[in-house]
Write a protein that holds these residues in place. Structure first.
Motif, PDB file in Angstrom:
ATOM      1  N   VAL A 298       0.865  -1.183   0.000  1.00 53.95           N
ATOM      2  CA  VAL A 298       0.000   0.000   0.000  1.00 53.95           C
ATOM      3  C   VAL A 298       0.898   1.228   0.000  1.00 53.95           C
ATOM      4  O   VAL A 298       1.366   1.666   1.058  1.00 53.95           O
ATOM      5  CB  VAL A 298      -0.935   0.024   1.221  1.00 53.95           C
ATOM      6  CG1 VAL A 298      -1.862   1.234   1.144  1.00 53.95           C
ATOM      7  CG2 VAL A 298      -1.748  -1.259   1.305  1.00 53.95           C
ATOM      8  N   PRO A 299       1.177   1.804  -1.160  1.00 52.41           N
ATOM      9  CA  PRO A 299       2.011   3.006  -1.196  1.00 52.41           C
ATOM     10  C   PRO A 299       1.292   4.251  -0.693  1.00 52.41           C
ATOM     11  O   PRO A 299       1.946   5.226  -0.335  1.00 52.41           O
ATOM     12  CB  PRO A 299       2.365   3.145  -2.684  1.00 52.41           C
ATOM     13  CG  PRO A 299       2.050   1.809  -3.295  1.00 52.41           C
ATOM     14  CD  PRO A 299       0.909   1.278  -2.498  1.00 52.41           C
ATOM     15  N   ALA A 300      -0.044   4.235  -0.697  1.00 52.40           N
ATOM     16  CA  ALA A 300      -0.799   5.430  -0.311  1.00 52.40           C
ATOM     17  C   ALA A 300      -1.964   5.032   0.587  1.00 52.40           C
ATOM     18  O   ALA A 300      -3.046   4.718   0.098  1.00 52.40           O
ATOM     19  CB  ALA A 300      -1.305   6.175  -1.535  1.00 52.40           C
ATOM     20  N   LEU A 301      -1.740   5.049   1.900  1.00 50.47           N
ATOM     21  CA  LEU A 301      -2.848   4.811   2.822  1.00 50.47           C
ATOM     22  C   LEU A 301      -3.876   5.932   2.746  1.00 50.47           C
ATOM     23  O   LEU A 301      -5.070   5.713   2.939  1.00 50.47           O
ATOM     24  CB  LEU A 301      -2.318   4.709   4.256  1.00 50.47           C
ATOM     25  CG  LEU A 301      -1.781   3.352   4.690  1.00 50.47           C
ATOM     26  CD1 LEU A 301      -1.024   3.486   5.995  1.00 50.47           C
ATOM     27  CD2 LEU A 301      -2.900   2.338   4.814  1.00 50.47           C
ATOM     28  N   THR A 343      -8.609   9.407   8.265  1.00 49.48           N
ATOM     29  CA  THR A 343      -8.819  10.814   8.567  1.00 49.48           C
ATOM     30  C   THR A 343      -7.447  11.480   8.460  1.00 49.48           C
ATOM     31  O   THR A 343      -6.432  10.797   8.252  1.00 49.48           O
ATOM     32  CB  THR A 343      -9.392  11.004   9.977  1.00 49.48           C
ATOM     33  OG1 THR A 343      -8.373  10.695  10.943  1.00 49.48           O
ATOM     34  CG2 THR A 343     -10.603  10.121  10.214  1.00 49.48           C
ATOM     35  N   PRO A 344      -7.349  12.789   8.617  1.00 49.43           N
ATOM     36  CA  PRO A 344      -6.021  13.409   8.598  1.00 49.43           C
ATOM     37  C   PRO A 344      -5.092  12.896   9.697  1.00 49.43           C
ATOM     38  O   PRO A 344      -3.879  13.032   9.580  1.00 49.43           O
ATOM     39  CB  PRO A 344      -6.332  14.899   8.779  1.00 49.43           C
ATOM     40  CG  PRO A 344      -7.707  15.074   8.234  1.00 49.43           C
ATOM     41  CD  PRO A 344      -8.425  13.816   8.604  1.00 49.43           C
ATOM     42  N   ASP A 345      -5.639  12.290  10.752  1.00 53.81           N
ATOM     43  CA  ASP A 345      -4.816  11.861  11.886  1.00 53.81           C
ATOM     44  C   ASP A 345      -4.547  10.368  11.951  1.00 53.81           C
ATOM     45  O   ASP A 345      -3.543   9.942  12.527  1.00 53.81           O
ATOM     46  CB  ASP A 345      -5.475  12.286  13.204  1.00 53.81           C
ATOM     47  CG  ASP A 345      -5.594  13.794  13.324  1.00 53.81           C
ATOM     48  OD1 ASP A 345      -4.640  14.489  12.937  1.00 53.81           O
ATOM     49  OD2 ASP A 345      -6.649  14.272  13.776  1.00 53.81           O
ATOM     50  N   VAL A 346      -5.431   9.545  11.390  1.00 57.37           N
ATOM     51  CA  VAL A 346      -5.303   8.105  11.573  1.00 57.37           C
ATOM     52  C   VAL A 346      -5.889   7.364  10.374  1.00 57.37           C
ATOM     53  O   VAL A 346      -6.796   7.869   9.702  1.00 57.37           O
ATOM     54  CB  VAL A 346      -6.001   7.673  12.886  1.00 57.37           C
ATOM     55  CG1 VAL A 346      -7.504   7.822  12.780  1.00 57.37           C
ATOM     56  CG2 VAL A 346      -5.628   6.254  13.282  1.00 57.37           C
ATOM     57  N   ALA A 347      -5.346   6.162  10.113  1.00 55.83           N
ATOM     58  CA  ALA A 347      -5.879   5.293   9.063  1.00 55.83           C
ATOM     59  C   ALA A 347      -6.047   3.891   9.619  1.00 55.83           C
ATOM     60  O   ALA A 347      -5.214   3.417  10.404  1.00 55.83           O
ATOM     61  CB  ALA A 347      -4.962   5.263   7.847  1.00 55.83           C
ATOM     62  N   LEU A 348      -7.142   3.227   9.229  1.00 59.37           N
ATOM     63  CA  LEU A 348      -7.397   1.834   9.594  1.00 59.37           C
ATOM     64  C   LEU A 348      -7.419   1.006   8.324  1.00 59.37           C
ATOM     65  O   LEU A 348      -8.136   1.326   7.377  1.00 59.37           O
ATOM     66  CB  LEU A 348      -8.718   1.696  10.342  1.00 59.37           C
ATOM     67  CG  LEU A 348      -9.138   0.274  10.756  1.00 59.37           C
ATOM     68  CD1 LEU A 348      -9.929   0.300  12.054  1.00 59.37           C
ATOM     69  CD2 LEU A 348      -9.989  -0.409   9.676  1.00 59.37           C
ATOM     70  N   LEU A 349      -6.616  -0.061   8.304  1.00 56.00           N
ATOM     71  CA  LEU A 349      -6.576  -0.991   7.181  1.00 56.00           C
ATOM     72  C   LEU A 349      -6.822  -2.389   7.719  1.00 56.00           C
ATOM     73  O   LEU A 349      -6.108  -2.853   8.610  1.00 56.00           O
ATOM     74  CB  LEU A 349      -5.224  -0.924   6.472  1.00 56.00           C
ATOM     75  CG  LEU A 349      -5.025  -1.870   5.293  1.00 56.00           C
ATOM     76  CD1 LEU A 349      -5.933  -1.485   4.130  1.00 56.00           C
ATOM     77  CD2 LEU A 349      -3.566  -1.872   4.841  1.00 56.00           C
ATOM     78  N   LEU A 370      -1.238   9.167  11.177  1.00 56.44           N
ATOM     79  CA  LEU A 370      -0.849   9.947  10.008  1.00 56.44           C
ATOM     80  C   LEU A 370      -0.430  11.364  10.367  1.00 56.44           C
ATOM     81  O   LEU A 370       0.323  11.990   9.637  1.00 56.44           O
ATOM     82  CB  LEU A 370      -2.007  10.004   9.005  1.00 56.44           C
ATOM     83  CG  LEU A 370      -2.553   8.665   8.504  1.00 56.44           C
ATOM     84  CD1 LEU A 370      -3.621   8.904   7.451  1.00 56.44           C
ATOM     85  CD2 LEU A 370      -1.436   7.797   7.938  1.00 56.44           C
ATOM     86  N   GLY A 371      -0.941  11.896  11.454  1.00 59.89           N
ATOM     87  CA  GLY A 371      -0.614  13.260  11.832  1.00 59.89           C
ATOM     88  C   GLY A 371       0.784  13.359  12.410  1.00 59.89           C
ATOM     89  O   GLY A 371       1.416  12.372  12.777  1.00 59.89           O
ATOM     90  N   THR A 477     -15.180   8.641  12.910  1.00 68.32           N
ATOM     91  CA  THR A 477     -16.355   8.482  12.058  1.00 68.32           C
ATOM     92  C   THR A 477     -16.023   9.121  10.711  1.00 68.32           C
ATOM     93  O   THR A 477     -15.798  10.335  10.651  1.00 68.32           O
ATOM     94  CB  THR A 477     -17.593   9.152  12.668  1.00 68.32           C
ATOM     95  OG1 THR A 477     -17.847   8.574  13.954  1.00 68.32           O
ATOM     96  CG2 THR A 477     -18.812   8.931  11.779  1.00 68.32           C
ATOM     97  N   ALA A 478     -15.949   8.306   9.658  1.00 68.38           N
ATOM     98  CA  ALA A 478     -15.522   8.823   8.361  1.00 68.38           C
ATOM     99  C   ALA A 478     -15.962   7.859   7.261  1.00 68.38           C
ATOM    100  O   ALA A 478     -16.195   6.671   7.514  1.00 68.38           O
ATOM    101  CB  ALA A 478     -14.000   8.991   8.331  1.00 68.38           C
ATOM    102  N   PRO A 479     -16.075   8.339   6.019  1.00 62.55           N
ATOM    103  CA  PRO A 479     -16.403   7.446   4.900  1.00 62.55           C
ATOM    104  C   PRO A 479     -15.222   6.557   4.549  1.00 62.55           C
ATOM    105  O   PRO A 479     -14.060   6.948   4.704  1.00 62.55           O
ATOM    106  CB  PRO A 479     -16.731   8.421   3.758  1.00 62.55           C
ATOM    107  CG  PRO A 479     -15.998   9.671   4.100  1.00 62.55           C
ATOM    108  CD  PRO A 479     -15.987   9.745   5.595  1.00 62.55           C
ATOM    109  N   GLY A 480     -15.532   5.339   4.097  1.00 60.75           N
ATOM    110  CA  GLY A 480     -14.479   4.409   3.719  1.00 60.75           C
ATOM    111  C   GLY A 480     -14.998   3.364   2.753  1.00 60.75           C
ATOM    112  O   GLY A 480     -16.143   3.426   2.279  1.00 60.75           O
TER     113      GLY A 480
END
Length: 491
Positions: A298-301, A343-349, A370-371, A477-480
Motif C-alpha cells: 500500500v504506497p498510499a494509505l 482521517t487526517p490523523d489516523v488510518a485503519l486498514l 498519520l498526523g 467516524t468517516a467514509p471508507g
C-alpha cells in the motif's frame, strides 16, 4: 553421633561405589547449572553490548536465529537480514507508538568480510562496518562517527531516501517467477477516491503475462446514473523496470511522488492526480503457499485526489480523499475481506486472504498514525471472530437477486491490551459475478480468480471506529471502502 552421620559413614564403608556415583552425579548437576547460568549471563551481556550487530537496550533478530551468531559470526549469520527493516526501524521502532520509549535505532553492519581490489589488480580480504551516521548518533552507538570530522571513514545519508524515490521503489512491478507458467499471473494498480459531496470512484489497471492490460473504471455521483466500464487491450507488457502502465488511450504513471491517471473513452474522460501522504505506507508483503502466491503493498494509505471527470461533455471537478494499493500473484480460487478508512490523523486498514490451501486466518487490523512529523504504526490487532453482517436485498446479478450487507461489525484485540470495535453502515454496493469468459475478473478487476458462483461486493459506507490502541483513545467516524464475497445463490 547422629543417625544421618552414621548412615553416611556406613554407606561409605560398605557401599563406596554407590556413594561415589551419587556424589559424582550431584556434582555434575551443579556444574551444568553453573554453566547454564553463565551462558544466560553472557547472552544478557551481549544484548547490552553495543559492539554486537543491532546491540543496545533491545535486540531484534530474524525468527529462529541463535543470538550467539551475533557475537561469533557463525555460518548461520552469513545472510542475516530482517525483511522490511527500513519500515520496521522508522515506522515501528521510531514510530508514534514507541516515540516516548525509544530514543534511537541504528541499523548496523559490523565486521563483515569484504574483498578489495587494488590498482595493481591484487585482491585483499578486509573487515568492514557500516552505519547510518544520524541514526548511530541518536542511538549512541559505539560506531557513531563525527560527520564534521573530514577524516571520518563512514559516509551516509538519512534513514530513508527522499519520498518520491522510496515510493517508486515500493510500487515497482515484478517479473513473473519461474514455475508460474500456465497459471493466471496478474499484477495491478488499484485506486479509489471519495469526495465530500458523495461522489466516488474506482480505477484499476491490470497487466497479465499474456501481454493484456485490463482497465476498469467506476464513477458515481449522487442522483446520477453510475458510469461503469471494463476494457481489455492486447499488446501490453509488464513494466518491470518502470512505474507507468499504458493500455490504449489510458495511462497511469508515477512521477515525482504523484500518480497521474488519464482515461479516455467515448463519452468519458478523466484526468486525476493522487498525491499520497508522505511515508504513510504499508511495505511489500508476500504470501506463497505453492498453491497461491499473493503480493501486496500500500504506497498510499491516504492521498489527496484532484482533477476532473468529463461525462457526456459535462466536466466535474474532483477534490477528494483517496487510497492506492498494488497487488501481484496467482489468485485462482482466492477470496478476501478488506476495508480502509482514514482521517487526517489516523488510518485503519483491515484484511484477510482466503484460499482452500490456507488455514483459517483471522483478519488483521492495522492502525497507522498519520498526523505529526513521522507517520507510523500505532498498533496491529486481530479480529478473532467472524465479521457480523446485517443483510438486505441488493442488486440482481445474472438474473438472481443478491443479498448484501447493510451493516458490518467486528471487534479486534491484541495481547498488549489494545482493542477496537468497527462498524460500517453500507451506503452503496457494486456486485459483480466472477464468471467472465472462462477467467473471472472480480469487480473493478481487483484480482484474477477461477470461474465460480461467487459474487464480489465493493462497498462504500460510513465507518464508526472506537477503541484504545497504544494508549491512545480512538473515536473515528468517516467514509471508507470495504470488499467481501457472497454466494450467488444467497436468497
Amino acid at each position: 553421633m547422629s543417625s544421618a552421620a552414621l548412615l553416611i559413614r556406613r554407606t561409605l564403608r560398605y557401599r563406596p561405589w554407590r556413594m561415589a556415583v551419587l556424589l559424582g552425579g550431584f556434582g555434575l548437576g551443579v556444574a551444568v547449572m553453573v554453566a547454564l547460568l553463565a551462558v544466560g549471563d553472557a547472552l544478557l551481556s551481549q544484548a547490552r553490548d553495543r559492539d554486537v550487530v543491532a546491540g543496545g537496550d533491545l535486540v531484534l533478530l530474524p525468527a529462529g536465529l541463535d543470538p550467539e551468531v551475533l557475537k561469533v559470526g557463525a555460518v548461520t549469520g552469513m545472510y542475516l537480514a530482517i525483511p522490511n527493516a527500513r519500515f520496521l526501524t522508522r515506522q515501528v521502532l521510531l514510530g508514534p507508538r514507541y516515540a516516548a520509549a525509544i530514543a534511537g535505532a541504528s541499523p548496523e553492519i559490523v565486521d563483515k568480510l569484504v574483498y578489495v581490489r587494488t590498482d595493481d589488480g591484487r585482491v585483499h580480504t578486509a573487515r568492514a562496518s557500516g552505519v547510518v551516521p544520524e541514526a548511530a548518533r541518536d542511538a549512541r552507538s559505539a560506531l557513531a562517527v563525527d560527520l564534521e570530522d573530514p577524516a571520518a571513514a563512514v559516509q551516509g545519508g538519512p534513514l530513508l531516501p527522499p519520498w518520491p524515490a522510496l515510493l517508486a521503489r515500493l510500487d515497482r512491478f515484478h517479473q513473473p517467477p519461474v514455475g508460474t507458467a500456465g497459471r493466471a499471473w496478474a499484477e495491478w494498480w488499484y485506486f479509489n477516491f471519495a469526495a465530500a459531496d458523495g461522489a466516488y470512484g474506482y480505477v484499476s489497471m491490470i497487466a497479465d503475462r499474456a501481454r493484456r492490460v485490463t482497465v476498469a473504471v467506476e464513477w458515481r455521483r449522487p442522483g446520477r446514473e453510475p458510469v461503469r466500464w471494463i476494457e481489455r487491450h492486447a499488446g501490453g507488457v509488464l513494466p518491470v523496470e518502470g512505474t507507468a502502465l499504458v493500455a490504449g488511450p489510458h495511462r497511469v504513471e508515477l512521477r515525482d511522488g504523484v500518480y497521474h491517471v488519464r482515461l479516455r473513452r467515448q463519452g468519458f474522460a478523466a484526468d486525476l492526480r493522487w498525491r499520497p501522504v508522505p511515508f504513510a505506507y504499508v511495505p511489500p508483503l508476500e504470501l506463497d503457499t505453492g498453491a497461491v502466491r499473493s503480493g501486496y503493498v500500500v504506497p498510499a494509505l491516504r492521498a489527496a485526489v484532484t482533477g476532473r471527470v468529463i461525462v457526456g461533455g459535462a466536466a466535474v471537478a474532483v477534490d477528494a480523499i483517496g487510497y492506492h494499493d498494488h497487488n501481484w500473484g496467482t489468485w485462482q480460487a482466492v477470496t478476501w475481506e478488506w476495508g480502509i478508512v482514514s482521517t487526517p490523523d489516523v488510518a485503519l486498514l483491515a484484511g484477510v486472504v482466503r484460499h482452500p490451501s490456507l488455514p483459517t486466518r483471522e483478519m488483521l487490523v492495522s492502525i497507522y498514525a498519520l498526523g505529526g512529523a513521522r507517520p507510523g504504526v500505532l498498533g496491529v490487532l486481530r479480529a478473532p471472530g467472524p465479521v457480523r453482517e446485517r443483510w438486505r436485498d441488493g442488486p440482481r446479478v445474472d438474473g438472481v437477486r443478491v443479498r448484501v450487507p447493510g451493516r458490518l461489525f467486528y471487534r479486534a484485540v491484541n495481547p498488549a491490551g489494545d482493542w477496537l470495535e468497527v462498524q460500517v453502515a453500507v451506503q452503496e454496493v457494486t456486485a459483480t459475478s466472477l464468471v467472465a469468459a472462462g477467467v473471472a475478473v472480480a469487480g473493478a478487476d481487483r484480482g484474477v480468480l477461477s470461474p465460480g458462483r461467487e459474487v464480489f461486493l465493493q462497498m462504500r459506507g460510513r465507518f464508526a471506529v472506537r477503541g484504545i490502541v497504544g494508549g491512545r483513545r480512538l473515536a473515528v467516524t468517516a467514509p471508507g471502502f470495504a470488499e467481501t464475497f457472497v454466494s450467488l445463490k444467497r436468497r
